[in-house]
Design an enzyme around this catalytic site. Structure first.
Site, PDB file in Angstrom:
ATOM      1  N   GLY A 193      45.054  -6.650 104.001  1.00 43.19           N
ATOM      2  CA  GLY A 193      45.758  -7.926 104.044  1.00 43.19           C
ATOM      3  C   GLY A 193      45.057  -8.955 103.164  1.00 43.19           C
ATOM      4  N   SER A 194      43.742  -8.867 103.104  1.00 45.10           N
ATOM      5  CA  SER A 194      42.983  -9.789 102.254  1.00 45.10           C
ATOM      6  C   SER A 194      43.329  -9.556 100.791  1.00 45.10           C
ATOM      7  CB  SER A 194      41.480  -9.586 102.459  1.00 45.10           C
ATOM      8  OG  SER A 194      41.159  -9.752 103.813  1.00 45.10           O
ATOM      9  N   ASP A 239      49.701 -11.342 110.652  1.00 43.70           N
ATOM     10  CA  ASP A 239      49.607 -11.275 112.110  1.00 43.70           C
ATOM     11  C   ASP A 239      50.969 -11.394 112.772  1.00 43.70           C
ATOM     12  OD1 ASP A 239      46.933 -11.154 111.701  1.00 43.70           O
ATOM     13  OD2 ASP A 239      46.505 -13.224 112.286  1.00 43.70           O
ATOM     14  N   SER A 292      48.993  -7.089 106.805  1.00 41.23           N
ATOM     15  CA  SER A 292      47.768  -6.298 106.999  1.00 41.23           C
ATOM     16  C   SER A 292      48.099  -5.113 107.894  1.00 41.23           C
ATOM     17  CB  SER A 292      46.688  -7.149 107.669  1.00 41.23           C
ATOM     18  OG  SER A 292      45.633  -6.297 108.116  1.00 41.23           O
ATOM     19  N   HIS A 297      46.333  -4.621 113.821  1.00 45.21           N
ATOM     20  CA  HIS A 297      47.625  -5.252 113.529  1.00 45.21           C
ATOM     21  C   HIS A 297      48.815  -4.492 114.116  1.00 45.21           C
ATOM     22  CE1 HIS A 297      46.013  -8.451 110.902  1.00 45.21           C
ATOM     23  NE2 HIS A 297      44.971  -7.650 110.987  1.00 45.21           N
ATOM     24  N   ASN A 332      42.010  -3.085  90.979  1.00 42.80           N
ATOM     25  CA  ASN A 332      42.662  -1.862  91.443  1.00 42.80           C
ATOM     26  C   ASN A 332      42.613  -1.909  92.961  1.00 42.80           C
ATOM     27  OD1 ASN A 332      43.556   0.566  92.269  1.00 42.80           O
ATOM     28  ND2 ASN A 332      42.036   1.790  91.194  1.00 42.80           N
TER      29      ASN A 332
HETATM   30  C1  LIG Z   1      46.244 -14.136 109.068  1.00 43.27           C
HETATM   31  C2  LIG Z   1      45.445 -13.043 108.415  1.00 43.27           C
HETATM   32  N1  LIG Z   1      45.501 -12.910 107.083  1.00 43.27           N
HETATM   33  C3  LIG Z   1      44.811 -11.937 106.458  1.00 43.27           C
HETATM   34  C4  LIG Z   1      44.031 -11.040 107.160  1.00 43.27           C
HETATM   35  C5  LIG Z   1      43.251  -9.991 106.432  1.00 43.27           C
HETATM   36  O1  LIG Z   1      43.701  -8.692 106.659  1.00 43.27           O
HETATM   37  P1  LIG Z   1      42.721  -7.455 106.399  1.00 43.27           P
HETATM   38  O2  LIG Z   1      41.780  -7.382 107.539  1.00 43.27           O
HETATM   39  O3  LIG Z   1      43.637  -6.274 106.323  1.00 43.27           O
HETATM   40  O4  LIG Z   1      42.031  -7.715 105.116  1.00 43.27           O
HETATM   41  C6  LIG Z   1      43.941 -11.145 108.543  1.00 43.27           C
HETATM   42  C7  LIG Z   1      43.108 -10.198 109.305  1.00 43.27           C
HETATM   43  O5  LIG Z   1      43.232  -9.985 110.483  1.00 43.27           O
HETATM   44  C8  LIG Z   1      44.656 -12.175 109.190  1.00 43.27           C
HETATM   45  O6  LIG Z   1      44.588 -12.343 110.526  1.00 43.27           O
END
Ligand SMILES: Cc1ncc(COP(=O)(O)O)c(C=O)c1O
Length: 443
Positions: A83-84, A191, A212, A217, A285
């Site tokens: 998600g990041s 979320d 994510s 999740h 990547n």
């Molecule tokens: C609102 C939100 N955005 C982004 C992320 C990031 O996701 P990831 O952990 O897959 O990088 C999270 C992680 O829980 C999140 O709660």
């Protein structure tokens, strides 16, 4: 093929033999605030993809991307490894020169909130943009919309917001602002997969939405995320940034998908420079492997049930804890929304004499998992304090600070059943029954 089926049957049997549900023992079994629910189909898909030995993105990735787009009713999904990464790709995509005058340029401002997950905000800073923070409401945990106009300057170009813990932000007000000032909107839907606003899925309102698939999740593939859009131009830019910054849209293993591999004049390269090696962005990547995507496919089939279970668990916790409202602010859905809750946020009222760490410690000792609302107030985190990051703040951050000091959340994920919910509610009641100093309204 028969051999493959034999292996897959064995995998199913292995799951049955080794992953039987453990019995919940009140007080002894730990209740995580979030978790994954995986079954034999997930294991089968994982093994199936591994038998291909393709290892990188391939047929399972294509299938997941198609199915995910269909679920949301959107045109384009790009799987990424978290998600990041999805947020990084989304914000970076808006800096593309291909967007001409509409591109985000260094120093442009992006409206967001400080109470949330750090990687909603990080890509703003990583792209040389300036975050503009607004306060949030307690109980919905989403942006306060009354001060929105005050945040607008001639540098404001975009908004990026998460639907906090599954609760949609006020999309009506935000979309009005987006239209009035011609802004970009990125919905961080990491979320809130399955949440609805005015009957429509969140993640389908803005220009880009992100997801994510980390185990906590709504669905998981271990590590994973997605970037979704309806706009072909944005989709091509998103793919380029995800895939090394390349200009070519050929999928892995297909060399002349565009039919113009040796027929282009780009940059100052010689005519016909192999399009596979032409780069239009400073990219990354961030692709997933087919093993991850394969688990996503079987998880997606269970998503409607997962969403229902999360909604039910929210309702039961809400009703069960309602009697403690003199101490606790309970989570309220945003008007006109149906949240697919990620967690159940609780804020301790300020006029009671209870420290958050005290109640959290009590719950954890009872084996009830708790989490904070992520960064609390991100401006007060070392990443801002130690790095002298440029930002603007509109009004005060009273509620954001209150979240930093007094908020935590507990689980609603599908692994939580009625017996567990009953135990959680009784534990909360027990905590407040034994507090002699409550309430101290003079504080
Ligand atoms: C609102 C939100 N955005 C982004 C992320 C990031 O996701 P990831 O952990 O897959 O990088 C999270 C992680 O829980 C999140 O709660």
């Amino acid at each position: 093929m028969t051999e493959r089926y034999e292996v897959l049957d064995k995998a199913k049997q292995f799951h049955k033999d080794n992953y039987t549900e453990k019995k919940f023992i009140m007080g002894e079994t730990y209740i995580p605030a979030s978790g994954k629910v995986l079954d034999e189909e997930d294991l089968c898909n994982l093994v199936d993809a591994s038998l291909d030995m393709w290892l990188t993105s391939g047929r399972f990735t294509d299938e997941f991307e198609d199915e995910f787009s269909k679920f949301l009713g959107m045109n384009y999904t790009s799987l990424v490894n978290s998600g990041s990464s999805a947020n990084l790709v989304a914000v970076t995509a808006l800096t593309s020169h291909k967007l001409g005058e509409k591109r985000l340029k260094s120093g442009d401002e992006v409206i967001t909130v400080a109470a949330g997950f750090p990687t909603t905000v990080a890509p703003i800073v990583q792209n040389g943009l300036v975050p503009v923070f607004l306060d949030v409401e307690l109980s919905t945990y989403n942006i306060k919309t009354e001060d929105l106009e005050k945040a607008i300057s001639n540098k404001t170009k975009a908004i990026i917001l998460a639907h906090t813990l599954g609760n949609p932000f006020n999309l009506e007000e935000i979309m009005n602002l987006v239209k009035k000032y011609d802004l970009w909107l990125i919905e961080d839907n990491c979320d809130s997969l399955g949440s609805k606003y005015n009957g429509k899925y969140t993640g389908t309102f803005g220009h880009i939405s992100t997801y994510s698939f980390y185990p906590a999740h709504h669905i998981t593939m271990g590590e994973g995320g997605a970037v979704v859009t309806n706009v072909k131009q944005l989709h091509d830019i998103i793919r380029s940034i995800r895939d090394w910054g390349r200009d070519c849209v050929c999928p892995p293993g297909k060399d002349n998908y565009c039919g113009k591999r040796f027929l282009k004049q780009q940059g100052e390269l010689p005519y016909g420079y192999d399009h596979k090696y032409v780069y239009s962005h400073f990219g990354y990547n961030l692709k997933v492997t087919d093993m991850q995507a394969a688990v996503g496919i079987s998880q997606l089939k269970k998503l409607p049930c997962f969403i229902e279970k999360r909604k039910e668990n929210y309702k039961k916790l809400y009703l069960g804890l309602k009697g403690l409202e003199e101490y606790l602010i309970l989570p309220e859905p945003t008007e006109n929304s149906e949240p697919s809750w990620f967690g159940f946020p609780i804020t301790l009222r300020e006029n009671i004499n209870v420290y958050r760490n005290d109640i959290i410690k009590f719950l954890e000792e009872k084996n009830i998992g708790t989490r904070l609302l992520f960064a609390g107030n991100i401006i007060k985190q070392p990443l801002f304090v130690e790095n002298a990051i440029e930002y603007r703040m509109i009004g005060d951050m009273k509620n954001t600070d209150s979240i930093m000091n007094n908020t935590f959340w507990i689980g609603v994920w599908p692994g939580i059943d009625d017996e567990i919910i009953g135990y959680i509610i009784r534990s909360f009641e027990g905590y407040f029954e034994n507090k002699e100093t409550l309430p101290d309204t003079n504080l």
